[in-house]
Design an enzyme around this catalytic site. Structure first.
Site, PDB file in Angstrom:
ATOM      1  CE  LYS A  53      -5.765  -8.382  -1.920  1.00 46.59           C
ATOM      2  NZ  LYS A  53      -6.456  -8.007  -0.693  1.00 46.59           N
ATOM      3  CE  LYS A  86      -4.368  -1.753   0.931  1.00 42.73           C
ATOM      4  NZ  LYS A  86      -5.677  -1.774   1.491  1.00 42.73           N
ATOM      5  CE  LYS A  92     -13.173  -4.211   0.223  1.00 45.98           C
ATOM      6  NZ  LYS A  92     -12.174  -3.846   1.218  1.00 45.98           N
TER       7      LYS A  92
END
Ligand code: ATP
Ligand code: LTN
Length: 337
Positions: free
Chosen positions: A200, A114, A203
């Site tokens: 992965k 992130k 969302k």
């Protein structure tokens, strides 16, 4: 009820809930409701580690509650609440921050991913995210935490923090925290992106073709599966990803998680079939799995008052449980209570 073991888990309202979230986490939660004392929360405090639009965050938090219920979480059986409604989460997170090392946090894969993705906003919350997650879990003395594979590292650090705290303050036995275990589904613990099957399914992916949202139009879902990246070998076989099979493996996993069969069994069932036909079968299975969920979701959209009432009563019940643990912690620390 009291004798049952406790389950705790949650999802962040940080985007459209995906097939990955459903197969990796929520579907698993549903089947655990009979046997366990289940607590499921909407993790809004975790979501703000990445910038959110306030109106959207509000809407998505209530949407997430609708999704939980539509997927089969029964509010009569499981305790549902919004993380930010229970002050003890932030309070315990502060305490646990003082029992967590910078070194162990800097090894977290999610933080590394992130902070690369949001290089303009590497905030301290993103770094201490696993500590808040540890607080969530430990407040409820959870035995088991059903999550997808990407979260297992956070469960490990939660266990380390709990054991560290117990060993400092509870030498005479009678630990303050139960040390929880992670729990993954047999298939679907890591659903991959349809566009880049070595990544992965997430969302918050910028490319909407990478994920299936539970709220996508069924036609859109079918098209996304039909255009999923595969390989040019033309063989439906479950073989290691590094043999170029990541795309097909992912479709086999999705099919396995939806039907309850193993990837190998599905591969042998469709051996000799073309990719086009196989994708069609996967798309049909996914749509049939999600159709009743969508119908219940639409029905719940008419019941805003009911949902808000659930949040209120859920927060009261959660607060009662969480406060008991927090009080024990404060006492051990030497805070005047
Ligand atoms: P974000 O992209 O905002 O980080 P996310 O899609 O990774 O979100 P989370 O809210 O972090 O979703 O995860 C909720 C639950 O869904 C967790 O238990 C997580 O392990 C699981 N999960 C998320 N993505 C997948 C996936 N691709 N496959 C299986 N499980 C997943
Ligand atoms: N970090 C989790 C969401 C989450 C969670 C939790 C899951 C926050 N607190 C406690 C299980 C238990 C994620 O899925 N990204």
């Amino acid at each position: 009820m009291e004798d049952k073991k406790t389950i705790f888990s949650g999802v962040q309202p940080s985007g459209n809930i995906t097939l990955g979230n459903y197969l990796g986490a929520i579907k698993n939660w549903v089947s655990l409701q009979e046997e366990y004392n289940c607590i499921y929360a909407m993790m809004d405090m975790h979501a703000i580690t990445v910038r959110q639009n306030p109106q959207e965050l509000r809407r998505r938090t209530l949407d997430l509650l609708k999704i939980y219920i539509a997927c089969g979480i029964d509010p009569e059986k499981s305790l549902l609440f919004v993380q930010s409604h229970v002050g003890a989460h932030a309070q315990l997170a502060w305490v646990l921050n003082c029992y967590t090392y910078m070194g162990e946090l800097s090894r977290m894969t999610q933080f590394k991913d992130k902070s690369t993705k949001h290089a303009d906003n590497i905030n301290a919350g993103l770094f201490t995210y696993p500590v808040l997650m540890a607080a969530d879990i430990l407040l409820y003395q959870a035995d088991l935490v059903p999550v997808g594979k990407d979260q297992m590292q956070h469960i490990e650090i939660t266990r380390d923090i709990a054991e560290r705290f117990n060993s400092i303050y509870c030498k005479e036995g009678n630990p303050v925290f139960k040390v929880p275990k992670g729990f993954m589904p047999k298939s679907g613990a890591k659903v991959m992106s349809l566009a880049e099957p070595t990544k992965k399914m997430s969302k918050s992916d910028e490319n909407p073709k990478a994920y299936i949202s539970l709220l996508d139009d069924f036609g859109v879902m079918v098209n996304k599966i039909k255009s999923a990246v595969t390989d040019s070998e033309g063989k439906i076989e479950y073989r290691p990803d590094d043999e170029g099979k990541a795309g097909i493996n992912n479709l086999l996993t999705i099919m396995a998680a939806v039907t309850g069969n193993t990837e190998e069994k599905i591969a042998s069932e469709y051996a000799g079939c073309g990719y086009g036909d196989f994708k069609k079968a996967v798309a049909e299975a996914v749509v049939e799995e999600l159709r009743p969920i969508r119908a219940r979701y639409d029905e719940l959209s008419k019941s805003k008052d009911y949902l808000e009432e659930l949040c209120r009563t859920g927060a009261e019940r959660a607060d009662y449980i969480a406060s008991k643990t927090l009080k024990k912690v404060y006492k051990k620390l030497g805070f005047l209570i």
